[in-house]
Motif scaffolding. Structure first.
Motif, PDB file in Angstrom:
ATOM      1  N   UNK A  11       0.864  -1.182   0.000  1.00 23.60           N
ATOM      2  CA  UNK A  11       0.000   0.000   0.000  1.00 23.60           C
ATOM      3  C   UNK A  11       0.894   1.223   0.000  1.00 23.60           C
ATOM      4  N   UNK A  12       2.028   1.087  -0.707  1.00 21.03           N
ATOM      5  CA  UNK A  12       3.059   2.117  -0.576  1.00 21.03           C
ATOM      6  C   UNK A  12       2.658   3.446  -1.194  1.00 21.03           C
ATOM      7  N   UNK A  13       1.422   3.558  -1.641  1.00 20.09           N
ATOM      8  CA  UNK A  13       1.018   4.866  -2.176  1.00 20.09           C
ATOM      9  C   UNK A  13       1.011   5.945  -1.109  1.00 20.09           C
ATOM     10  N   UNK A  14       0.879   5.533   0.151  1.00 16.05           N
ATOM     11  CA  UNK A  14       0.992   6.528   1.213  1.00 16.05           C
ATOM     12  C   UNK A  14       2.348   6.373   1.861  1.00 16.05           C
ATOM     13  N   UNK A  15       3.336   6.965   1.214  1.00 14.08           N
ATOM     14  CA  UNK A  15       4.704   6.782   1.669  1.00 14.08           C
ATOM     15  C   UNK A  15       5.034   7.780   2.783  1.00 14.08           C
ATOM     16  N   UNK A  16       4.867   7.318   4.024  1.00 18.37           N
ATOM     17  CA  UNK A  16       5.211   8.155   5.172  1.00 18.37           C
ATOM     18  C   UNK A  16       6.028   7.313   6.136  1.00 18.37           C
ATOM     19  N   UNK A  17       6.784   7.988   6.990  1.00 22.33           N
ATOM     20  CA  UNK A  17       7.567   7.228   7.977  1.00 22.33           C
ATOM     21  C   UNK A  17       6.661   6.403   8.878  1.00 22.33           C
ATOM     22  N   UNK A  18       5.509   6.962   9.238  1.00 21.28           N
ATOM     23  CA  UNK A  18       4.584   6.210  10.097  1.00 21.28           C
ATOM     24  C   UNK A  18       4.066   4.950   9.415  1.00 21.28           C
ATOM     25  N   UNK A  19       3.706   5.083   8.139  1.00 26.27           N
ATOM     26  CA  UNK A  19       3.211   3.926   7.396  1.00 26.27           C
ATOM     27  C   UNK A  19       4.278   2.861   7.285  1.00 26.27           C
ATOM     28  N   UNK A  20       5.481   3.294   7.000  1.00 25.74           N
ATOM     29  CA  UNK A  20       6.586   2.342   6.868  1.00 25.74           C
ATOM     30  C   UNK A  20       6.865   1.669   8.206  1.00 25.74           C
ATOM     31  N   UNK A  21       6.837   2.449   9.268  1.00 26.27           N
ATOM     32  CA  UNK A  21       7.075   1.892  10.605  1.00 26.27           C
ATOM     33  C   UNK A  21       6.030   0.816  10.930  1.00 26.27           C
ATOM     34  N   UNK A  22       4.762   1.107  10.647  1.00 26.67           N
ATOM     35  CA  UNK A  22       3.713   0.122  10.919  1.00 26.67           C
ATOM     36  C   UNK A  22       3.973  -1.177  10.160  1.00 26.67           C
ATOM     37  N   UNK A  23       4.399  -1.008   8.913  1.00 26.18           N
ATOM     38  CA  UNK A  23       4.666  -2.186   8.106  1.00 26.18           C
ATOM     39  C   UNK A  23       5.824  -2.992   8.689  1.00 26.18           C
TER      40      UNK A  23
END
Lengths: 260, 260
Positions: A11-23
């Motif tokens: 779901x990398x369309x929302x490329x944010x540090x928070x999103x990446x951290x959750x992943x």
């Protein structure tokens, strides 16, 4: 850094540090489950010996054969169209049989092709696996090799998420990175990307996950302090010695190519 | 019955009810991990449609293609030499490339060949999967199909352990089983094999495992009561509606052939 990288299921369309951290946090679970599953089997050394199987037209170990062939099947189903997935044997993979999903193009093209799987393969088989499993042979070669593949894929995905971490960090502060990138100062880049307190937290959390997910569950009680399916400190060591350093190496490599 | 069946990794040379029970308990973990991993992805309906992929010489769904091809590779590594493993597509599997491990011959030959995978395939895809995962498409078709295969293999192994359960129970009391076997009294056999209290315990334990292994782990606390990666009651329902009944069906089928 350490606790940040790409999203779980593209779901990398929302490329944010928070999103990446959750992943990355979710991926820790997959890594821990895969280690626990591999540890059901003893070492089964047979599958790692070169030329032990009589495979026409193939010289290598049985595990290499299984990983290569399984990757080829998964390539047909489009696995490596996803920029978060990197094959261990990228040579001559077949094309996808379905129309590929449209993945967001978040990565800089030069960095997108970084592939650290050779280093992952080496530390996993040569250093880590003998620590994880008991010696011995129970004949379950196919199941053992399939669980090795699950471990390798989970580790590879986590480590290559460093590309997304680096991309987000670069976008957040391009000026800060430009000089060390242009002058190829690896050490400076590594320092910019290192947050010791975060790394310590990740290692502790992974150890705790190994404890929680690998405990013996009975109806009377849970048993975090009791017997575990894998040694929890080994999960922490895996991150400390290999996963975190290799993720940062991916990040540095990515940044070095970011202005090409 | 329910909480008894073959050993985990083919140590079936010590064929006792206790050994089989331990194996079944360990297999519950593998099943729960595999469900949690499948639930990372949405349904990804594309992979279940017939003739959706352009595969030369193959008509079927992408998931069928991947399971068939992966089973063929694993057959080469000897997976199906292990009498605890049963392929979903047994037709024309290739031969093992290594000298096969010598597995103990504990099963009666007529019963050893029982294969319930068609029923497992049907309940898993048609009934259970839509309960487990969210609707949607994230393009991770290969990874999704690979996790389906992991679920199917874990379920299949557990259910076919009914052969070992039946063998041990028969050996323990051959006189008791002889008459209903000879007169093909399925209902009597089913009654002899059913222990409601044990089944209830198994269902509760599997639900608890889904809760413990699927919890969100943070450094501050564990969180069994919090958010879970899969609905724990679904694990119990899986056992109640499908795993336990199919295991018992394997047992009855096995016994019916035990005196051939």
């Amino acid at each position: 850094m350490a606790d940040v990288s790409s999203n779980p299921n593209s779901a990398s369309d929302t490329l944010t540090l928070d999103g990446i951290r959750d992943s990355l946090i979710r991926q820790e679970n997959s890594i821990v489950y895969s280690l626990i599953e591999r540890a059901r089997f003893p070492l089964n050394r047979q599958i790692y010996l070169q030329n032990n199987a009589s495979i026409p037209g193939f010289s290598g170990s049985l595990v290499e054969f299984i990983v290569r062939e399984t990757e080829a099947i998964q390539a047909k189903a489009g696995r490596y169209e996803n920029p978060e997935e990197n094959p261990f044997f990228p040579e001559s993979l077949p094309r996808p049989l379905l129309n590929p999903h449209k993945y967001p193009k978040d990565l800089h093209p030069s960095g997108a092709s970084i592939n650290m799987n050779k280093a992952i393969w080496e530390f996993y088989f040569d250093k880590f696996l003998p620590l994880l499993v008991a010696d011995g042979d129970d004949g379950n070669y196919a199941a053992t090799a399939a669980s090795d593949l699950a471990c390798l894929q989970a580790l590879s995905r986590r480590i290559h998420c460093g590309k997304y971490v680096a991309e987000v960090k670069f976008r957040d502060a391009p000026k800060e990175y430009e000089t060390p990138i242009r002058s190829k100062e690896r050490d400076t880049l590594m320092k910019l990307l290192t947050f010791v307190a975060v790394e310590e937290m990740v290692k502790k959390r992974v150890e705790k996950k190994a404890m929680v997910f690998g405990q013996e569950v009975t109806l009377n009680n849970t048993n975090e302090g009791g017997k575990h399916m894998i040694d929890p400190s080994l999960a922490s060591r895996l991150y400390s010695e290999w996963v975190i350093p290799l993720t940062k190496e991916v990040e540095v490599e990515y940044l070095l190519r970011r202005l090409e």
